[in-house]
Design a protein around this motif. Structure first.
Motif, PDB file in Angstrom:
ATOM      1  N   TRP A 144      28.196   6.611  17.719  1.00  0.00           N
ATOM      2  CA  TRP A 144      28.410   5.101  17.671  1.00  0.00           C
ATOM      3  C   TRP A 144      29.620   4.725  17.348  1.00  0.00           C
ATOM      4  O   TRP A 144      30.565   5.558  16.776  1.00  0.00           O
ATOM      5  N   GLN A 145      29.746   3.434  17.785  1.00  0.00           N
ATOM      6  CA  GLN A 145      31.069   2.878  17.159  1.00  0.00           C
ATOM      7  C   GLN A 145      30.613   1.488  16.224  1.00  0.00           C
ATOM      8  O   GLN A 145      29.684   0.922  16.514  1.00  0.00           O
ATOM      9  N   GLU A 146      31.274   1.366  15.041  1.00  0.00           N
ATOM     10  CA  GLU A 146      31.154   0.378  14.232  1.00  0.00           C
ATOM     11  C   GLU A 146      31.506  -0.677  14.967  1.00  0.00           C
ATOM     12  O   GLU A 146      32.732  -1.058  15.132  1.00  0.00           O
ATOM     13  N   GLU A 147      30.610  -1.811  15.100  1.00  0.00           N
ATOM     14  CA  GLU A 147      31.267  -3.199  15.639  1.00  0.00           C
ATOM     15  C   GLU A 147      32.231  -3.688  14.920  1.00  0.00           C
ATOM     16  O   GLU A 147      32.064  -3.860  13.420  1.00  0.00           O
ATOM     17  N   ARG A 148      33.316  -4.272  15.275  1.00  0.00           N
ATOM     18  CA  ARG A 148      34.365  -4.791  14.406  1.00  0.00           C
ATOM     19  C   ARG A 148      34.447  -6.214  14.699  1.00  0.00           C
ATOM     20  O   ARG A 148      34.514  -6.757  15.690  1.00  0.00           O
ATOM     21  N   GLY A 149      34.521  -6.902  13.513  1.00  0.00           N
ATOM     22  CA  GLY A 149      34.305  -8.308  13.477  1.00  0.00           C
ATOM     23  C   GLY A 149      35.946  -8.879  13.814  1.00  0.00           C
ATOM     24  O   GLY A 149      36.807  -8.154  13.769  1.00  0.00           O
ATOM     25  N   GLU A 150      35.981 -10.092  13.680  1.00  0.00           N
ATOM     26  CA  GLU A 150      37.313 -10.637  13.872  1.00  0.00           C
ATOM     27  C   GLU A 150      38.347 -10.580  12.784  1.00  0.00           C
ATOM     28  O   GLU A 150      39.558 -10.448  12.775  1.00  0.00           O
ATOM     29  N   ASP A 151      37.522 -10.256  11.589  1.00  0.00           N
ATOM     30  CA  ASP A 151      38.325  -9.819  10.374  1.00  0.00           C
ATOM     31  C   ASP A 151      38.768  -8.446  10.115  1.00  0.00           C
ATOM     32  O   ASP A 151      39.282  -7.876   9.324  1.00  0.00           O
ATOM     33  N   HIS A 152      38.646  -7.488  11.321  1.00  0.00           N
ATOM     34  CA  HIS A 152      38.989  -6.244  11.404  1.00  0.00           C
ATOM     35  C   HIS A 152      37.989  -5.356  10.761  1.00  0.00           C
ATOM     36  O   HIS A 152      38.102  -4.052  10.566  1.00  0.00           O
ATOM     37  N   LEU A 153      36.910  -5.910  10.061  1.00  0.00           N
ATOM     38  CA  LEU A 153      36.049  -4.996   9.473  1.00  0.00           C
ATOM     39  C   LEU A 153      34.847  -4.901  10.002  1.00  0.00           C
ATOM     40  O   LEU A 153      34.340  -5.742  10.790  1.00  0.00           O
ATOM     41  N   PRO A 154      34.000  -3.912   9.992  1.00  0.00           N
ATOM     42  CA  PRO A 154      32.736  -3.578  10.623  1.00  0.00           C
ATOM     43  C   PRO A 154      31.575  -4.603  10.378  1.00  0.00           C
ATOM     44  O   PRO A 154      31.752  -5.126   9.021  1.00  0.00           O
ATOM     45  N   THR A 155      31.020  -5.068  10.986  1.00  0.00           N
ATOM     46  CA  THR A 155      29.961  -6.056  11.231  1.00  0.00           C
ATOM     47  C   THR A 155      28.616  -5.466  10.328  1.00  0.00           C
ATOM     48  O   THR A 155      27.896  -6.337   9.909  1.00  0.00           O
ATOM     49  N   ASP A 171      27.731   1.045  21.198  1.00  0.00           N
ATOM     50  CA  ASP A 171      27.887   2.173  22.203  1.00  0.00           C
ATOM     51  C   ASP A 171      29.584   2.164  22.107  1.00  0.00           C
ATOM     52  O   ASP A 171      30.113   1.065  22.185  1.00  0.00           O
ATOM     53  N   PRO A 172      30.071   3.443  21.978  1.00  0.00           N
ATOM     54  CA  PRO A 172      31.463   3.355  22.038  1.00  0.00           C
ATOM     55  C   PRO A 172      32.088   2.826  23.019  1.00  0.00           C
ATOM     56  O   PRO A 172      31.759   2.917  24.296  1.00  0.00           O
ATOM     57  N   LYS A 173      33.166   2.056  23.050  1.00  0.00           N
ATOM     58  CA  LYS A 173      33.882   1.259  23.962  1.00  0.00           C
ATOM     59  C   LYS A 173      35.354   2.050  24.098  1.00  0.00           C
ATOM     60  O   LYS A 173      35.767   2.792  23.365  1.00  0.00           O
ATOM     61  N   PRO A 174      35.829   1.892  25.509  1.00  0.00           N
ATOM     62  CA  PRO A 174      37.089   2.565  25.696  1.00  0.00           C
ATOM     63  C   PRO A 174      38.460   1.979  24.868  1.00  0.00           C
ATOM     64  O   PRO A 174      38.342   0.734  24.393  1.00  0.00           O
ATOM     65  N   SER A 175      39.068   2.665  24.873  1.00  0.00           N
ATOM     66  CA  SER A 175      40.514   2.503  24.214  1.00  0.00           C
ATOM     67  C   SER A 175      41.224   1.147  24.976  1.00  0.00           C
ATOM     68  O   SER A 175      41.159   0.809  25.660  1.00  0.00           O
ATOM     69  N   TRP A 234      41.927   1.219  20.515  1.00  0.00           N
ATOM     70  CA  TRP A 234      41.169   1.121  19.341  1.00  0.00           C
ATOM     71  C   TRP A 234      41.903   0.805  18.205  1.00  0.00           C
ATOM     72  O   TRP A 234      42.979   1.369  17.884  1.00  0.00           O
ATOM     73  N   ASP A 235      41.290   0.318  17.111  1.00  0.00           N
ATOM     74  CA  ASP A 235      41.476   0.130  15.844  1.00  0.00           C
ATOM     75  C   ASP A 235      40.169   0.165  15.128  1.00  0.00           C
ATOM     76  O   ASP A 235      39.903  -0.891  14.732  1.00  0.00           O
ATOM     77  N   ASP A 236      39.435   1.186  15.286  1.00  0.00           N
ATOM     78  CA  ASP A 236      38.043   0.946  15.308  1.00  0.00           C
ATOM     79  C   ASP A 236      37.267   2.426  14.543  1.00  0.00           C
ATOM     80  O   ASP A 236      38.019   3.566  14.384  1.00  0.00           O
ATOM     81  N   CYS A 237      36.144   2.346  13.703  1.00  0.00           N
ATOM     82  CA  CYS A 237      35.615   3.240  12.913  1.00  0.00           C
ATOM     83  C   CYS A 237      34.376   3.941  13.898  1.00  0.00           C
ATOM     84  O   CYS A 237      33.687   2.896  14.456  1.00  0.00           O
ATOM     85  N   PHE A 238      34.384   5.141  14.018  1.00  0.00           N
ATOM     86  CA  PHE A 238      33.225   5.687  14.642  1.00  0.00           C
ATOM     87  C   PHE A 238      32.411   6.767  13.993  1.00  0.00           C
ATOM     88  O   PHE A 238      32.913   7.093  12.947  1.00  0.00           O
ATOM     89  N   GLY A 239      31.306   7.022  14.246  1.00  0.00           N
ATOM     90  CA  GLY A 239      30.434   7.575  13.613  1.00  0.00           C
ATOM     91  C   GLY A 239      30.092   9.069  14.338  1.00  0.00           C
ATOM     92  O   GLY A 239      29.865   9.272  15.518  1.00  0.00           O
ATOM     93  N   MET A 240      30.290  10.116  13.570  1.00  0.00           N
ATOM     94  CA  MET A 240      30.036  11.463  14.242  1.00  0.00           C
ATOM     95  C   MET A 240      29.109  12.380  13.213  1.00  0.00           C
ATOM     96  O   MET A 240      29.788  13.083  12.403  1.00  0.00           O
ATOM     97  N   PRO A 241      28.075  12.116  13.172  1.00  0.00           N
ATOM     98  CA  PRO A 241      26.848  12.756  12.249  1.00  0.00           C
ATOM     99  C   PRO A 241      27.106  14.289  12.254  1.00  0.00           C
ATOM    100  O   PRO A 241      26.918  14.712  11.293  1.00  0.00           O
ATOM    101  N   GLU A 242      27.430  14.966  13.217  1.00  0.00           N
ATOM    102  CA  GLU A 242      27.727  16.544  13.188  1.00  0.00           C
ATOM    103  C   GLU A 242      29.106  16.624  12.613  1.00  0.00           C
ATOM    104  O   GLU A 242      29.224  17.860  12.555  1.00  0.00           O
ATOM    105  N   GLY A 243      30.065  15.809  12.348  1.00  0.00           N
ATOM    106  CA  GLY A 243      31.149  16.125  11.836  1.00  0.00           C
ATOM    107  C   GLY A 243      32.257  15.748  12.674  1.00  0.00           C
ATOM    108  O   GLY A 243      32.091  15.698  13.795  1.00  0.00           O
ATOM    109  N   VAL A 244      33.308  15.274  12.001  1.00  0.00           N
ATOM    110  CA  VAL A 244      34.597  14.773  12.943  1.00  0.00           C
ATOM    111  C   VAL A 244      35.078  15.805  13.674  1.00  0.00           C
ATOM    112  O   VAL A 244      35.063  16.859  13.263  1.00  0.00           O
ATOM    113  N   ASP A 245      35.345  15.558  15.014  1.00  0.00           N
ATOM    114  CA  ASP A 245      35.724  16.704  15.938  1.00  0.00           C
ATOM    115  C   ASP A 245      36.441  15.824  17.317  1.00  0.00           C
ATOM    116  O   ASP A 245      36.059  15.221  17.996  1.00  0.00           O
TER     117      ASP A 245
END
Length: 262
Positions: free
Chosen positions: A163-174, A179-183, A185-196
């Motif tokens: 997933w992608q953390e929805e980013r508000g106008e203040d640049h912080l997660p809402t 669903d992950p959006k295309p580049s 990015w200045d965004d936070c993503f979730g990778m529950p199996e570990g970052v890869d």
């Protein structure tokens, strides 16, 4: 010990550490080619004791509200350890240990330890945050600036977040996951199996950024570099997903960069 730069070598890989400049990795050269953006603010710096932005620089610990300096108005960003001088605890040919004692404006005493370990095809960075006194919330992360080009075609960033953390106008997660959006990015993503995350400079080098943590911020809005930032929680996480450091339980995280020639 001295705060001069430390150089680690293994095979044809060379890492420069800068204790006095926030404990950062100043450079990573593979076969003489520099992978990290150069400059006092770049390389790869540790984000401790928080990652990314804190909304309005404020976070709560129980009933107490703490205010951090607004170094990215209207928010506080990337912790305090990158602004301080670290101490070299130990250094050898291919491994070094640096420490940093948390001081004001951070409200609690604590010690941060970073280990950098180099092999011919990988660099592993491990950070722990310890307290011998009060418990406190904290985060650990890394902010590498990888050069967009190594003299040839621009880098390609490949990863499959859940997933992608929805980013508000203040640049912080809402607080909403989307669903992950295309580049770009200045965004936070979730990778529950570990970052890869795989960075590929076509015809030159492939580098994988991995971590057991499940959060990664990807930033590719600058022309010169792209950032792939594993961290122990999302931006504003001291408010939304605090991880507690206690005298019995330090907070520890690591990331490994593994590369191969193409």
């Amino acid at each position: 010990m001295s705060h001069e730069e430390i150089t680690l070598t293994a095979g044809d890989a060379e890492v420069t550490l800068q204790p006095s400049n926030g404990g950062r990795v100043g450079g990573l050269r593979v076969g003489g080619v520099e992978l990290l953006r150069q400059g006092e603010r770049f390389g790869c710096f540790p984000m401790v004791p928080w990652c990314g932005r804190i909304r309005d620089g404020r976070f709560r610990d129980g009933a107490t509200t703490h205010q951090m300096p607004l170094n990215s108005p209207p928010h506080a960003i990337h912790g305090t350890a990158r602004d301080g001088a670290w101490t070299v605890a130990r250094s050898g040919t291919d491994e070094a240990v640096m420490t940093y004692d948390l001081v004001e404006p951070w409200p609690w005493p604590g010690r941060v330890t970073q280990i950098a370990a180099l092999t011919p095809d990988a660099l592993t960075l491990t950070i722990s945050v310890e307290t011998y006194d009060s418990s406190f919330p904290a985060q650990i992360g890394w902010h590498p600036w990888f050069n967009r080009t190594l003299g040839g075609e621009g880098v390609r960033v490949d990863f499959t977040p859940a997933w992608q953390e929805e980013r508000g106008e203040d640049h912080l997660p809402t607080g909403h996951r989307v669903d992950p959006k295309p580049s770009p990015w200045d965004d936070c993503f979730g990778m529950p199996e570990g970052v890869d995350v795989t960075l590929t400079w076509p015809g030159q080098l492939e580098l994988k950024v991995t971590s057991r943590e499940e959060w990664v911020v990807v930033y590719d809005e600058q022309e010169a570099a792209v950032c792939v930032e594993p961290q122990t929680g999302p931006p504003n996480g001291l408010n939304t997903l605090p991880r507690l450091v206690t005298p019995l339980e330090p907070l520890e995280a690591s990331t490994t960069w593994t590369w191969r020639r193409l």
